[in-house]
Design a protein around this motif. Structure first.
Motif, mmCIF file in Angstrom:
data_model
loop_
_atom_site.group_PDB
_atom_site.id
_atom_site.type_symbol
_atom_site.label_atom_id
_atom_site.label_comp_id
_atom_site.label_asym_id
_atom_site.label_seq_id
_atom_site.Cartn_x
_atom_site.Cartn_y
_atom_site.Cartn_z
ATOM 1 N N MET A 1 0.849 -1.192 0.000
ATOM 2 C CA MET A 1 0.000 0.000 0.000
ATOM 3 C C MET A 1 0.888 1.246 0.000
ATOM 4 S SD MET A 1 -3.319 -0.889 0.359
ATOM 5 C CE MET A 1 -4.165 0.299 1.368
ATOM 6 N N THR A 2 0.590 2.168 -0.884
ATOM 7 C CA THR A 2 1.339 3.412 -0.946
ATOM 8 C C THR A 2 0.408 4.587 -0.680
ATOM 9 O OG1 THR A 2 0.981 3.594 -3.319
ATOM 10 C CG2 THR A 2 2.999 2.492 -2.601
ATOM 11 N N SER A 3 0.939 5.609 -0.020
ATOM 12 C CA SER A 3 0.144 6.808 0.246
ATOM 13 C C SER A 3 0.250 7.733 -0.959
ATOM 14 C CB SER A 3 0.647 7.505 1.519
ATOM 15 O OG SER A 3 0.512 6.671 2.630
ATOM 16 N N SER A 4 -0.388 7.354 -2.038
ATOM 17 C CA SER A 4 -0.321 8.155 -3.255
ATOM 18 C C SER A 4 -1.678 8.198 -3.933
ATOM 19 C CB SER A 4 0.728 7.591 -4.221
ATOM 20 O OG SER A 4 0.357 6.307 -4.662
ATOM 21 N N SER A 5 -1.873 9.224 -4.739
ATOM 22 C CA SER A 5 -3.119 9.407 -5.460
ATOM 23 C C SER A 5 -2.809 10.009 -6.819
ATOM 24 C CB SER A 5 -4.069 10.337 -4.695
ATOM 25 O OG SER A 5 -4.412 9.782 -3.438
ATOM 26 N N THR A 6 -3.619 9.682 -7.810
ATOM 27 C CA THR A 6 -3.407 10.182 -9.164
ATOM 28 C C THR A 6 -4.680 10.853 -9.675
ATOM 29 O OG1 THR A 6 -1.824 8.397 -9.618
ATOM 30 C CG2 THR A 6 -2.735 9.573 -11.517
ATOM 31 N N LEU A 7 -4.524 12.039 -10.247
ATOM 32 C CA LEU A 7 -5.633 12.752 -10.868
ATOM 33 C C LEU A 7 -5.076 13.671 -11.942
ATOM 34 C CD1 LEU A 7 -6.910 15.608 -8.506
ATOM 35 C CD2 LEU A 7 -4.651 14.577 -8.367
ATOM 36 N N THR A 8 -5.945 14.283 -12.750
ATOM 37 C CA THR A 8 -5.473 15.131 -13.835
ATOM 38 C C THR A 8 -5.041 16.498 -13.310
ATOM 39 O OG1 THR A 8 -7.655 16.055 -14.290
ATOM 40 C CG2 THR A 8 -7.057 14.009 -15.442
ATOM 41 N N ALA A 9 -4.191 17.171 -14.080
ATOM 42 C CA ALA A 9 -3.725 18.505 -13.711
ATOM 43 C C ALA A 9 -4.897 19.480 -13.647
ATOM 44 C CB ALA A 9 -2.681 18.984 -14.719
ATOM 45 N N ALA A 91 1.709 24.431 -15.227
ATOM 46 C CA ALA A 91 2.656 24.205 -16.321
ATOM 47 C C ALA A 91 2.312 22.951 -17.119
ATOM 48 C CB ALA A 91 4.076 24.102 -15.772
ATOM 49 N N HIS A 92 1.384 22.151 -16.615
ATOM 50 C CA HIS A 92 0.997 20.907 -17.289
ATOM 51 C C HIS A 92 -0.265 21.097 -18.121
ATOM 52 C CE1 HIS A 92 3.668 19.253 -14.189
ATOM 53 N NE2 HIS A 92 3.754 18.171 -14.953
ATOM 54 N N ARG A 93 -0.407 20.270 -19.134
ATOM 55 C CA ARG A 93 -1.669 20.200 -19.875
ATOM 56 C C ARG A 93 -2.764 19.711 -18.946
ATOM 57 N NH1 ARG A 93 -1.392 17.360 -25.677
ATOM 58 N NH2 ARG A 93 -3.404 16.738 -24.777
ATOM 59 N N GLY A 94 -3.989 20.138 -19.214
ATOM 60 C CA GLY A 94 -5.081 19.785 -18.329
ATOM 61 C C GLY A 94 -5.307 18.297 -18.173
ATOM 62 N N ASP A 95 -5.036 17.511 -19.239
ATOM 63 C CA ASP A 95 -5.284 16.073 -19.159
ATOM 64 C C ASP A 95 -4.082 15.284 -18.661
ATOM 65 O OD1 ASP A 95 -3.648 16.455 -21.312
ATOM 66 O OD2 ASP A 95 -4.840 15.276 -22.733
ATOM 67 N N ALA A 96 -3.012 15.979 -18.264
ATOM 68 C CA ALA A 96 -1.817 15.282 -17.761
ATOM 69 C C ALA A 96 -2.123 14.603 -16.430
ATOM 70 C CB ALA A 96 -0.663 16.266 -17.597
ATOM 71 N N ALA A 97 -1.661 13.376 -16.277
ATOM 72 C CA ALA A 97 -1.858 12.633 -15.025
ATOM 73 C C ALA A 97 -0.775 13.018 -14.026
ATOM 74 C CB ALA A 97 -1.835 11.141 -15.294
ATOM 75 N N LEU A 98 -1.197 13.481 -12.852
ATOM 76 C CA LEU A 98 -0.261 13.855 -11.791
ATOM 77 C C LEU A 98 -0.429 12.882 -10.625
ATOM 78 C CD1 LEU A 98 -0.767 17.738 -11.702
ATOM 79 C CD2 LEU A 98 0.784 16.391 -13.127
ATOM 80 N N ASN A 99 0.683 12.422 -10.117
ATOM 81 C CA ASN A 99 0.658 11.498 -8.986
ATOM 82 C C ASN A 99 1.149 12.218 -7.736
ATOM 83 O OD1 ASN A 99 2.454 9.259 -7.320
ATOM 84 N ND2 ASN A 99 0.469 8.506 -8.006
ATOM 85 N N LEU A 100 0.376 12.129 -6.661
ATOM 86 C CA LEU A 100 0.726 12.743 -5.389
ATOM 87 C C LEU A 100 1.090 11.648 -4.396
ATOM 88 C CD1 LEU A 100 -1.291 14.766 -6.869
ATOM 89 C CD2 LEU A 100 -1.758 15.685 -4.594
ATOM 90 N N THR A 101 2.255 11.788 -3.798
ATOM 91 C CA THR A 101 2.720 10.826 -2.798
ATOM 92 C C THR A 101 3.040 11.568 -1.514
ATOM 93 O OG1 THR A 101 3.685 9.421 -4.523
ATOM 94 C CG2 THR A 101 4.418 9.056 -2.248
ATOM 95 N N ALA A 102 2.527 11.076 -0.395
ATOM 96 C CA ALA A 102 2.726 11.719 0.899
ATOM 97 C C ALA A 102 3.952 11.147 1.590
ATOM 98 C CB ALA A 102 1.505 11.528 1.770
ATOM 99 N N GLU A 103 4.864 12.039 1.984
ATOM 100 C CA GLU A 103 5.993 11.678 2.839
ATOM 101 C C GLU A 103 5.766 12.312 4.206
ATOM 102 O OE1 GLU A 103 9.540 12.894 0.860
ATOM 103 O OE2 GLU A 103 9.428 11.307 -0.667
ATOM 104 N N ALA A 104 6.679 12.077 5.109
ATOM 105 C CA ALA A 104 6.489 12.555 6.478
ATOM 106 C C ALA A 104 6.266 14.067 6.540
ATOM 107 C CB ALA A 104 7.694 12.166 7.330
ATOM 108 N N ASP A 105 7.111 14.832 5.865
ATOM 109 C CA ASP A 105 7.019 16.286 5.916
ATOM 110 C C ASP A 105 6.922 16.916 4.536
ATOM 111 O OD1 ASP A 105 7.260 16.465 8.775
ATOM 112 O OD2 ASP A 105 9.385 15.971 8.529
#
Length: 342
Positions: A1-9, A91-105
């Motif tokens: 399990m990873t603390s990450s999420s993906t959605l468009t820009a 700076a990204h195209r609207g349909d670009a997939a961005l992945n967010l990953t949570a670290e401690a800080d």
């Protein structure tokens, strides 16, 4: 399990744009709510912001990531980092997939244009926005008809007065707006009978985000403690500020007369306080006579700056705008005074 999420820009930019106006200002002693809270439940990514008076929550559905199950996470991106985050997303195209990953800080964002690693606090003391929404809905009948409004009309009330009173009896009745010397009405957005919704129906789509009502209650006014009380009088209207300035002038004059003559520092402080208060009073009086609306708007701006709690920063920027060098002034104050010996 990873603390990450993906959605468009596009969706991430929309979340930031919708909530940023509600974020608490920096420097007012409310670090818990400074910036935007990013909260993922594995299904939606939520952006939350509050300034203690308004709360905004926007969400976007996450993209499915095969083989990479996501676990919930929440991080707060503080105000000073938001311009960097928004510029990177834009700076990204609207349909670009961005992945967010949570670290401690930190919050790590990866996309076609590279990776951004931005400071983000875990902020376990951040208020429970889900509980707050449930509190608001607790005493509202589930079958009560909803009223729809066109939000683009709300900005038309911004000159009705700094503080307004509203009244709405529900259904298709207009919204009553009252100011000091103002009264107005706004009609609800017309809804076809088949589109009419009750409170429960309108909120049904949010049940996955809100979760069950635990029965615990949270008052918006107590979401975070008040900032440290100010040690100076505040005013929100021209008459109040005029009164404060005259009172300050008289207090400084009395203090000047009572101060020990050998205490040069106290004498100078009282004199300077009285001179500045009287000068400000006369300028405000002249402004009120020349343009009452501008005087009221100026007092409102001053009140906001004082409530912001960072007038030193405002003054520093004002000095630069006026073509001065505030650092030179600071250096001059820091120089020790040399006393010649006889």
């Amino acid at each position: 399990m990873t603390s990450s999420s993906t959605l468009t820009a596009h969706n991430l930019a929309r979340l930031l744009q919708a909530t940023a106006p509600h974020a608490a200002a920096e420097g007012i002693g409310l670090d818990q709510i400074d910036g935007i809270r990013v909260d993922s439940d594995g299904i939606h990514l939520h952006a939350i912001a509050t300034d203690r008076y308004t709360v905004a929550v926007a969400r976007a559905r996450l993209q499915a990531a095969a083989g990479r199950p996501s676990e919930p996470f929440a991080r707060t991106v503080h105000g000073h980092s938001l311009p960097t985050l928004r510029a990177w997303v834009d700076a990204h195209r609207g349909d670009a997939a961005l992945n967010l990953t949570a670290e401690a800080d930190h919050l790590v964002l990866a996309g076609p244009r590279g990776t951004l690693r931005i400071p983000a606090a875990d902020s376990e003391d951040y208020f429970d926005w889900r509980k707050l929404v449930h509190t608001t809905l607790a005493d509202r009948p589930a079958d009560e008809p909803c009223t729809r409004w066109t939000s683009r009309l709300w900005e038309r009330w911004q000159h009705a007065g700094r503080e307004i009173t509203t009244w709405h009896t529900g259904g298709t009745t207009p919204l009553l707006v009252l100011g000091a010397d103002f009264i107005g009405l706004q009609a609800p957005h017309r809804t076809a009978p088949e589109q009419a919704q009750t409170t429960a129906e309108a909120l049904d789509a949010w049940r996955a985000s809100l979760g069950p009502d635990t029965g615990q209650r949270l008052d918006l006014a107590n979401v975070v403690p008040d900032p440290s009380p100010r040690e100076y009088p505040t005013a929100t209207t021209v008459p109040q500020m005029s009164e404060n300035l005259v009172r300050q002038t008289l207090a400084a004059t009395a203090g000047l007369l009572d101060a020990p003559s050998e205490d040069a520092g106290a004498v100078a402080a009282y004199a300077l306080s009285g001179v500045h208060a009287w000068t400000a009073y006369q300028l405000l009086k002249a402004l009120r006579q020349a343009d009452p609306d501008l005087a009221a708007a100026t007092v409102a701006d001053i009140t906001d700056q004082l409530e912001d709690g960072a007038i030193g920063e405002w003054a520093w920027e004002a000095a630069i705008d006026e073509g001065h060098d505030p650092q030179q002034w600071a250096d001059a104050r820091a120089k020790p005074t040399t006393v010649a010996s006889s």
